[in-house]
Write a protein that holds these residues in place. Structure first.
Motif: not given
Length: 208
Positions: A150-154
């Motif tokens: 769901g996310s590509d943010k670390a």
């Protein structure tokens, strides 16, 4: 776009100071640098480097991570349930451990699964034992794998895995905070169903 190593570190530290509350500026430069083990790895994207970085902050100083990044993130998503409470408690009572070092072998394992399952909209660990059988026999080590969707943010990825909502054994959290694991490979790719997926592989092999 790849950033130079020095510029990446400067931007990283600047971002940490400007985007966090006062308590988070208590992270000293030495610890930030110690956590930034992936800074010289050119096959990782900046967000993949940051994923290892945030995991390392949680490992190097779990208690401080609890009162800074974890608390701020949990407040921002408005969750106050058994999973977030247990995470904060766990972090505050966990001893410091060594940082993860990036492994290209583990990165390749993670990348293969992230691309395959991303294109096909699948979830899970897909023939985990078979994929790692040769690696395990060569290094006689333990391995583990986390997957997030769901996310590509670390920071979001790391916090999702640490909170481990609806995972009864908290396996993802335990993998990140397992002092036996020394190496990590991280790969973030688009996902047909969930937009993004991140695969993180770990091993207890000596630094490789």
């Amino acid at each position: 776009m790849k950033l130079s190593h020095k510029l990446f570190l400067l931007l990283l530290i600047s971002s940490l100071i400007t985007k966090t509350n006062t308590a988070q500026t208590t992270w000293d430069t030495q610890t930030l640098e110690k956590a930034n083990t992936a800074k010289d790895i050119n096959y990782l994207t900046n967000e993949e480097k940051l994923t290892i970085f945030y995991c390392n902050l949680a490992r190097l100083n779990p208690s401080l991570f609890a009162t800074t990044y974890a608390k701020k993130y949990i407040d921002s998503i408005g969750k106050n349930d058994s999973y977030t409470k247990s995470l904060l408690k766990t972090l505050k009572t966990t001893n410091s451990m060594q940082a993860f070092y990036p492994s290209q072998q583990l990165f390749e394992f993670a990348k293969e699964l992230a691309i395959d399952f991303g294109k096909n909209g699948k979830i899970g660990h897909g023939n985990f034992k078979k994929r790692f059988s040769k690696y395990i026999s060569e290094c006689t080590c333990d391995v583990a794998e986390n997957c997030d969707y769901g996310s590509d943010k670390a920071l979001t990825i790391v916090m999702d895995l640490l909170i481990d909502e609806n995972i009864s054994d908290l396996g993802h959290r335990k993998n990140i905070l397992n002092p036996e694991y020394k190496n990590s490979g991280v790969s973030i790719h688009q996902h047909k169903k969930f937009r993004w997926n991140c695969v993180m592989d770990y091993s207890s092999a000596p630094k490789n």
